[in-house]
Design an enzyme around this catalytic site. Structure first.
Site, PDB file in Angstrom:
ATOM      1  N   LYS A  43      51.564  36.211  53.889  1.00 37.53           N
ATOM      2  CA  LYS A  43      51.325  37.438  53.107  1.00 37.53           C
ATOM      3  C   LYS A  43      50.006  38.073  53.530  1.00 37.53           C
ATOM      4  O   LYS A  43      48.947  37.477  53.390  1.00 37.53           O
ATOM      5  CB  LYS A  43      51.252  37.120  51.612  1.00 37.53           C
ATOM      6  CG  LYS A  43      51.208  38.389  50.777  1.00 37.53           C
ATOM      7  CD  LYS A  43      50.835  38.128  49.341  1.00 37.53           C
ATOM      8  CE  LYS A  43      49.412  38.477  49.009  1.00 37.53           C
ATOM      9  NZ  LYS A  43      49.031  39.874  49.219  1.00 37.53           N
ATOM     10  N   GLY A  52      39.920  34.627  51.923  1.00 34.29           N
ATOM     11  CA  GLY A  52      39.728  35.660  50.904  1.00 34.29           C
ATOM     12  C   GLY A  52      38.504  35.343  50.072  1.00 34.29           C
ATOM     13  O   GLY A  52      37.612  34.603  50.506  1.00 34.29           O
ATOM     14  N   THR A  65      35.994  33.926  47.031  1.00 36.97           N
ATOM     15  CA  THR A  65      35.748  32.571  46.518  1.00 36.97           C
ATOM     16  C   THR A  65      36.483  32.325  45.201  1.00 36.97           C
ATOM     17  O   THR A  65      37.057  31.255  44.992  1.00 36.97           O
ATOM     18  CB  THR A  65      34.220  32.353  46.378  1.00 36.97           C
ATOM     19  OG1 THR A  65      33.661  32.427  47.693  1.00 36.97           O
ATOM     20  CG2 THR A  65      33.890  31.003  45.777  1.00 36.97           C
ATOM     21  N   ALA A  66      36.522  33.335  44.323  1.00 33.33           N
ATOM     22  CA  ALA A  66      37.205  33.144  43.033  1.00 33.33           C
ATOM     23  C   ALA A  66      38.706  32.931  43.259  1.00 33.33           C
ATOM     24  O   ALA A  66      39.320  32.052  42.630  1.00 33.33           O
ATOM     25  CB  ALA A  66      36.971  34.350  42.133  1.00 33.33           C
ATOM     26  N   GLU A 119      38.995  29.651  53.530  1.00 35.47           N
ATOM     27  CA  GLU A 119      37.896  30.377  54.187  1.00 35.47           C
ATOM     28  C   GLU A 119      37.464  31.472  53.227  1.00 35.47           C
ATOM     29  O   GLU A 119      38.209  32.429  53.003  1.00 35.47           O
ATOM     30  CB  GLU A 119      38.382  30.998  55.500  1.00 35.47           C
ATOM     31  CG  GLU A 119      38.831  29.992  56.544  1.00 35.47           C
ATOM     32  CD  GLU A 119      37.690  29.134  57.031  1.00 35.47           C
ATOM     33  OE1 GLU A 119      36.527  29.546  56.905  1.00 35.47           O
ATOM     34  OE2 GLU A 119      37.961  28.028  57.519  1.00 35.47           O
TER      35      GLU A 119
HETATM   36  P1  NDP Z   1      41.036  38.307  47.791  1.00 33.94           P
HETATM   37  O1  NDP Z   1      40.650  36.912  47.461  1.00 33.94           O
HETATM   38  O2  NDP Z   1      41.097  39.290  46.694  1.00 33.94           O
HETATM   39  O3  NDP Z   1      42.447  38.361  48.510  1.00 33.94           O
HETATM   40  C1  NDP Z   1      42.764  37.623  49.667  1.00 33.94           C
HETATM   41  C2  NDP Z   1      44.258  37.469  49.753  1.00 33.94           C
HETATM   42  O4  NDP Z   1      44.705  36.652  48.667  1.00 33.94           O
HETATM   43  C3  NDP Z   1      45.016  38.780  49.642  1.00 33.94           C
HETATM   44  O5  NDP Z   1      46.172  38.717  50.440  1.00 33.94           O
HETATM   45  C4  NDP Z   1      45.361  38.803  48.157  1.00 33.94           C
HETATM   46  O6  NDP Z   1      46.455  39.636  47.894  1.00 33.94           O
HETATM   47  C5  NDP Z   1      45.697  37.354  47.928  1.00 33.94           C
HETATM   48  N1  NDP Z   1      45.619  36.908  46.539  1.00 33.94           N
HETATM   49  C6  NDP Z   1      44.942  37.465  45.504  1.00 33.94           C
HETATM   50  N2  NDP Z   1      45.148  36.752  44.379  1.00 33.94           N
HETATM   51  C7  NDP Z   1      45.956  35.714  44.697  1.00 33.94           C
HETATM   52  C8  NDP Z   1      46.514  34.614  43.982  1.00 33.94           C
HETATM   53  N3  NDP Z   1      46.302  34.446  42.666  1.00 33.94           N
HETATM   54  N4  NDP Z   1      47.293  33.736  44.647  1.00 33.94           N
HETATM   55  C9  NDP Z   1      47.529  33.884  45.967  1.00 33.94           C
HETATM   56  N5  NDP Z   1      47.045  34.902  46.701  1.00 33.94           N
HETATM   57  C10 NDP Z   1      46.251  35.808  46.083  1.00 33.94           C
HETATM   58  O7  NDP Z   1      40.023  38.757  48.940  1.00 33.94           O
HETATM   59  P2  NDP Z   1      39.908  40.163  49.598  1.00 33.94           P
HETATM   60  O8  NDP Z   1      41.214  40.576  50.166  1.00 33.94           O
HETATM   61  O9  NDP Z   1      39.191  41.055  48.638  1.00 33.94           O
HETATM   62  O10 NDP Z   1      38.971  39.832  50.847  1.00 33.94           O
HETATM   63  C11 NDP Z   1      37.599  39.844  50.793  1.00 33.94           C
HETATM   64  C12 NDP Z   1      37.055  38.429  50.668  1.00 33.94           C
HETATM   65  O11 NDP Z   1      37.498  37.642  51.755  1.00 33.94           O
HETATM   66  C13 NDP Z   1      35.542  38.419  50.742  1.00 33.94           C
HETATM   67  O12 NDP Z   1      35.049  37.557  49.754  1.00 33.94           O
HETATM   68  C14 NDP Z   1      35.267  37.858  52.117  1.00 33.94           C
HETATM   69  O13 NDP Z   1      34.037  37.217  52.241  1.00 33.94           O
HETATM   70  C15 NDP Z   1      36.400  36.907  52.294  1.00 33.94           C
HETATM   71  N6  NDP Z   1      36.615  36.623  53.704  1.00 33.94           N
HETATM   72  C16 NDP Z   1      36.310  35.376  54.190  1.00 33.94           C
HETATM   73  C17 NDP Z   1      36.442  35.094  55.535  1.00 33.94           C
HETATM   74  C18 NDP Z   1      36.134  33.733  56.086  1.00 33.94           C
HETATM   75  O14 NDP Z   1      36.541  33.462  57.215  1.00 33.94           O
HETATM   76  N7  NDP Z   1      35.465  32.874  55.366  1.00 33.94           N
HETATM   77  C19 NDP Z   1      36.885  36.122  56.473  1.00 33.94           C
HETATM   78  C20 NDP Z   1      37.189  37.376  55.867  1.00 33.94           C
HETATM   79  C21 NDP Z   1      37.060  37.608  54.524  1.00 33.94           C
HETATM   80  P3  NDP Z   1      46.245  41.191  47.488  1.00 33.94           P
HETATM   81  O15 NDP Z   1      45.129  41.734  48.310  1.00 33.94           O
HETATM   82  O16 NDP Z   1      47.547  41.764  47.854  1.00 33.94           O
HETATM   83  O17 NDP Z   1      45.945  41.190  46.041  1.00 33.94           O
END
Ligand code: NDP
Length: 484
Positions: A176, A229, A231-232, A251
């Site tokens: 996804k 994505g 941390t929360a 990550e």
């Molecule tokens: P999110 O945590 O909001 O979302 C990441 C993914 O998880 C999206 O596809 C999102 O879907 C999905 N998601 C959201 N809620 C759930 C759930 N309850 N269960 C399963 N999947 C879920 O992050 P962001 O997209 O806002 O990305 C930004 C974050 O990612 C920043 O904190 C950044 O630091 C981190 N990041 C870390 C990296 C690393 O390598 N450590 C690299 C790049 C980013 P949807 O968007 O459709 O809601």
């Protein structure tokens, strides 16, 4: 290319409508207008994707490594052939300058497939001899159906960073992308079909995190989750997956220090510092959002840094001259502006920026912000502790090496750091003490795909990259054969 206004799911090698029959609006950040509709999938679509994966698994796990290599290499070539289309799609979806997508995101997505296509050809497992008694050998077998969930900031690059090792190792995938940036993932399905990937090996399902993402995490037949994505969200996923013993790679966020010592090549440190703070509007998990500068060069650094930032060109992401595009969504823009208010309340001096940026013409309703440079805040305030994930950088001064290390480590996060010094001993000494998964010395974002990648502390658990990724996506079994 099968692009269109309806971003459908890709299940069993076919583009299909969501079972709900419902669609979500997809906004172009540069214009603030809806430009396509995304499948609003839920657990019924995930069920279909898992079933397609299970059908494909017996064929794919027994496919010869040479054939996996050939198909994955063809996917890499397919991505490269469509460089312009994919770069444009990524820019429209995400708001990033098209030049950045063309130079970084899309070539790196192709590199991910090529790297793991070749890696699987060289992947070896161990044997351990017990002299005169037995021989042990390790089988590393595919896990089965695995889930890959990726964020919006580097859409195709991070999506393929997970999918490529998973399928190289013989797994089938339910993936996804972020609902905010689904377009390049949608286009990837067609590239996979053309390359001859058997139907069902990669299934791409679109929808929201809580409905579609969580259904992947909860599905009992999906045995491993690779997630990038916030941390929360990572903590939420772990709370669901850990009690049922799924393999997890998380990550997560970062608040990365960029440490500039008095003996650094200041010009290099400043130009790379500007890139590391503001590339992709500061929306890269590896961006340096806290710059720590030795007091003896602090004023000089800030003055020249601000001067360079003031020359960054904010423009329509489609313009080849744009250096700063739009941030990803209206909500994200509001979140960043809220952080800027908090910074002001904390007593920040805004050395540059700090405001929305009003575009004209096509982009007049887009989500644009000035790149912002903050000074005068201590490390323990919210601005320097919380991830803002936007074009905002805070600069602090330090007096000696131990203080720089202490400030760098005074963070709940531990993803990446940069160290600028011409002193080799200091570079090694500091790198050893910094609590982050990657330390760059005199550079930023230089990546060798063979190296382990991931964060410490709240930046995640597990490592991706190279053998680490192939190990994550396989299960090790020891076979012990006793001599007669
Ligand atoms: P999110 O945590 O909001 O979302 C990441 C993914 O998880 C999206 O596809 C999102 O879907 C999905 N998601 C959201 N809620 C759930 C759930 N309850 N269960 C399963 N999947 C879920 O992050 P962001 O997209 O806002 O990305 C930004 C974050 O990612 C920043 O904190 C950044 O630091 C981190 N990041 C870390 C990296 C690393 O390598 N450590 C690299 C790049 C980013 P949807 O968007 O459709 O809601």
């Amino acid at each position: 290319m099968n692009s269109g206004n309806f971003i459908k799911n890709f299940i069993g090698g076919k583009y299909v409508n969501p079972i709900s029959g419902e669609w979500l609006d997809n906004y172009e950040p540069a214009t603030g207008q809806v430009y396509s509709q995304i499948a609003k999938s839920d657990k019924r679509d995930i069920e279909a994707a898992v079933a397609a994966g299970e059908n494909a698994l017996p064929i794919w796990r027994s496919t010869a490594l040479e054939d996996r290599f050939r198909i994955m290499n063809a996917i890499a070539e397919g991505i490269e052939r469509r460089l312009d289309t994919l770069a444009e799609a990524e820019s429209v979806d995400n708001g990033k300058p098209v030049s950045l997508a063309r130079k970084v995101d899309i070539p790196r997505a192709a590199a991910n497939f090529r790297f793991f296509a070749t890696a699987i050809m060289h992947y070896a497992s161990e044997s351990h001899h017990m002299p005169g008694v037995a021989i042990n050998y390790t089988l590393r077998q595919p896990i089965g159906v695995v889930g890959c969930i990726s964020p919006w900031n580097l859409p195709l690059y991070l999506f393929t960073w997970k999918i490529a090792p998973a399928i190289a190792a013989g797994n089938v995938v339910v993936a996804k992308p972020s609902e905010i940036t689904p377009m390049t993932a949608y286009l990837l399905g067609e590239i996979c079909n053309e390359a001859g990937l058997p139907p069902g090996v990669l299934n791409i399902v679109h929808g929201t995190g809580p409905d579609c993402g969580q259904a992947i995490v909860e599905h009992k037949n999906i045995k491993a989750i690779s997630f990038t994505g916030g941390t929360a969200t990572g903590a939420r996923i772990a709370s669901i997956a850990a009690p049922v013993f799924k393999k997890l790679s998380l990550e997560l966020g970062g608040k990365n220090p960029n440490i500039v010592f008095e003996d650094a090549d200041l010009q290099q440190a400043i130009s790379t510092g500007v890139l590391s703070s503001f590339s992709n509007q500061g929306q890269i998990c590896l961006c340096g959002s806290r710059i720590l500068v030795h007091r003896s060069v602090y004023d000089q650094y800030v003055e020249q840094f601000v001067e360079k930032v003031s020359r960054l060109r904010i423009d329509d992401p489609m313009s080849p001259n744009a250096q700063i595009g739009a941030v990803v969504s209206a909500e994200h823009k509001a979140k960043i502006l809220n952080h800027l208010n908090i910074a002001r309340q904390e007593g920040a001096k805004i050395a540059y920026g700090g405001q929305e940026y009003q575009m004209t013409g096509r982009c007049k309703d887009g989500y644009f912000l000035q790149p912002t440079v903050i000074t005068g805040l201590p490390n323990n305030c919210r601005t320097n502790q919380e991830e803002i994930f936007g074009p905002v950088v805070s600069i602090q001064a330090f007096d000696h090496e131990e203080e720089a290390i202490a400030l760098a480590n005074d963070s709940p996060y531990g993803l990446a750091a940069s160290v600028w010094t011409e002193n080799l001993n200091r570079a090694h000494r500091v790198a050893e003490q910094i609590q982050t998964g990657i330390v760059w010395v005199n550079c930023w974002l230089l990546r060798d795909l063979r190296t382990p990648f991931g964060g410490m502390k709240n930046s995640g658990v597990g490592r991706e990259g190279g053998w680490e990724a192939l190990r994550f996506f396989t299960e090790a079994k020891n076979v012990c054969i006793k001599h007669n």
